[in-house]
Design a protein around this motif. Sequence first.
Motif, PDB file in Angstrom:
ATOM      1  N   GLU A 130       0.801  -1.104   0.011  1.00  0.00           N
ATOM      2  CA  GLU A 130       0.216  -0.148   0.080  1.00  0.00           C
ATOM      3  C   GLU A 130       0.926   1.315   0.004  1.00  0.00           C
ATOM      4  O   GLU A 130       1.631   1.402   0.799  1.00  0.00           O
ATOM      5  CB  GLU A 130      -0.900   0.051   1.272  1.00  0.00           C
ATOM      6  N   GLU A 131       0.846   2.210  -1.114  1.00  0.00           N
ATOM      7  CA  GLU A 131       1.455   3.318  -1.181  1.00  0.00           C
ATOM      8  C   GLU A 131       0.543   4.444  -1.298  1.00  0.00           C
ATOM      9  O   GLU A 131      -0.401   4.346  -2.140  1.00  0.00           O
ATOM     10  CB  GLU A 131       2.472   3.114  -2.283  1.00  0.00           C
ATOM     11  N   ASP A 133      -0.833   7.578  -3.381  1.00  0.00           N
ATOM     12  CA  ASP A 133      -0.825   7.595  -4.824  1.00  0.00           C
ATOM     13  C   ASP A 133      -0.206   8.953  -5.170  1.00  0.00           C
ATOM     14  O   ASP A 133      -0.798   9.938  -5.069  1.00  0.00           O
ATOM     15  CB  ASP A 133      -2.256   7.509  -5.360  1.00  0.00           C
ATOM     16  N   ARG A 135       0.076  10.405  -7.904  1.00  0.00           N
ATOM     17  CA  ARG A 135      -0.822  11.243  -8.965  1.00  0.00           C
ATOM     18  C   ARG A 135      -1.487  12.291  -8.342  1.00  0.00           C
ATOM     19  O   ARG A 135      -1.709  12.983  -8.656  1.00  0.00           O
ATOM     20  CB  ARG A 135      -1.498  10.342  -9.953  1.00  0.00           C
ATOM     21  N   THR A 157       4.536   5.639  -9.200  1.00  0.00           N
ATOM     22  CA  THR A 157       3.219   5.773  -9.500  1.00  0.00           C
ATOM     23  C   THR A 157       2.545   4.141  -9.226  1.00  0.00           C
ATOM     24  O   THR A 157       3.395   3.156  -9.279  1.00  0.00           O
ATOM     25  CB  THR A 157       2.702   6.112 -11.012  1.00  0.00           C
ATOM     26  N   PRO A 158       1.579   4.020  -8.840  1.00  0.00           N
ATOM     27  CA  PRO A 158       0.833   2.840  -8.698  1.00  0.00           C
ATOM     28  C   PRO A 158       1.141   1.909  -9.996  1.00  0.00           C
ATOM     29  O   PRO A 158       1.506   0.635  -9.881  1.00  0.00           O
ATOM     30  CB  PRO A 158      -0.502   3.137  -8.676  1.00  0.00           C
ATOM     31  N   ASP A 159       1.142   2.260 -11.136  1.00  0.00           N
ATOM     32  CA  ASP A 159       1.369   1.300 -12.201  1.00  0.00           C
ATOM     33  C   ASP A 159       2.733   0.978 -12.206  1.00  0.00           C
ATOM     34  O   ASP A 159       3.104  -0.022 -12.579  1.00  0.00           O
ATOM     35  CB  ASP A 159       0.968   2.162 -13.679  1.00  0.00           C
ATOM     36  N   LEU A 174      -3.952  -4.175  -9.126  1.00  0.00           N
ATOM     37  CA  LEU A 174      -3.967  -2.738  -8.686  1.00  0.00           C
ATOM     38  C   LEU A 174      -5.541  -2.283  -8.105  1.00  0.00           C
ATOM     39  O   LEU A 174      -6.519  -2.655  -8.793  1.00  0.00           O
ATOM     40  CB  LEU A 174      -3.712  -1.625  -9.510  1.00  0.00           C
ATOM     41  N   SER A 176      -7.716   0.276  -4.748  1.00  0.00           N
ATOM     42  CA  SER A 176      -7.524   1.566  -4.280  1.00  0.00           C
ATOM     43  C   SER A 176      -8.013   1.426  -2.880  1.00  0.00           C
ATOM     44  O   SER A 176      -9.136   0.885  -2.696  1.00  0.00           O
ATOM     45  CB  SER A 176      -8.189   2.681  -4.849  1.00  0.00           C
ATOM     46  N   SER A 181      -4.500   6.080  -1.299  1.00  0.00           N
ATOM     47  CA  SER A 181      -3.736   5.098  -1.329  1.00  0.00           C
ATOM     48  C   SER A 181      -3.795   4.154  -2.644  1.00  0.00           C
ATOM     49  O   SER A 181      -5.039   3.753  -2.585  1.00  0.00           O
ATOM     50  CB  SER A 181      -3.428   4.500  -0.052  1.00  0.00           C
ATOM     51  N   ALA A 182      -2.780   3.613  -3.122  1.00  0.00           N
ATOM     52  CA  ALA A 182      -3.170   2.586  -3.993  1.00  0.00           C
ATOM     53  C   ALA A 182      -2.656   1.172  -3.397  1.00  0.00           C
ATOM     54  O   ALA A 182      -1.643   1.219  -2.622  1.00  0.00           O
ATOM     55  CB  ALA A 182      -2.091   2.822  -5.231  1.00  0.00           C
ATOM     56  N   TRP A 183      -3.382   0.252  -3.672  1.00  0.00           N
ATOM     57  CA  TRP A 183      -2.912  -1.199  -3.027  1.00  0.00           C
ATOM     58  C   TRP A 183      -2.572  -2.225  -4.459  1.00  0.00           C
ATOM     59  O   TRP A 183      -3.197  -2.259  -5.187  1.00  0.00           O
ATOM     60  CB  TRP A 183      -4.398  -1.680  -2.592  1.00  0.00           C
TER      61      TRP A 183
END
Length: 191
Positions: A130-131, A133, A135, A157-159, A174, A176, A181-183
């Motif tokens: 988990e980070e 995002d 963007r 970036t999540p990608d 991916l 969210s 946050s992106a998972w």
Amino acid sequence: MPNNFLFDLLAPLYDHVISPKDSDDLMDPLALPAAGWMLDVGGGTGRASARLKDAIDHMVICDLSYSMLEKAKEKGVTNLVQASSKNLPFSPETFERVMVVDALHHMNDQKDSVEEMLRTLKKGGRILIEEPDIRLFAVKLIALMEKIALMKSYFHTPDEIVEMVASFGLETRLDSDGKGSAWIIADKPAE
């Protein structure tokens, strides 16, 4: 200045400034409850994993900062390891679950760290990264603040994180948390 020194200084204040993770948010992405062992890499004070310790048989928090780990101990986590994410002191295929919550951007050589985490993940196990995002404008401000604080953070970036994990042969998806946050979720093939 090494990040562990900065986090040693921040440890007494950390849980007062950064709110704990809602354990309910992490249950589904981690496929908990589960049997076995879970590793929280860069887990610091246990703000995310300490509340999950009843959803798995054994919890280990690994962090570079001894002072942060002392705070996790106060939350009842007893398996604490001071080590680098690039050189985890665990045998291959030790953990059913590996999680990294809001910490990948603090790790030097992030791809090497991900490879090391995957080395410790059992076949059929799951990793959750988990980070924030990057963007999002608010996260860009946080990244700037961390740069000013000389934290040496680097946000992907999540990608890019999906690509990083997938480069090790894992089917990666991916998602969210809907809160910025992106998972990145991946299961290690059983074979």
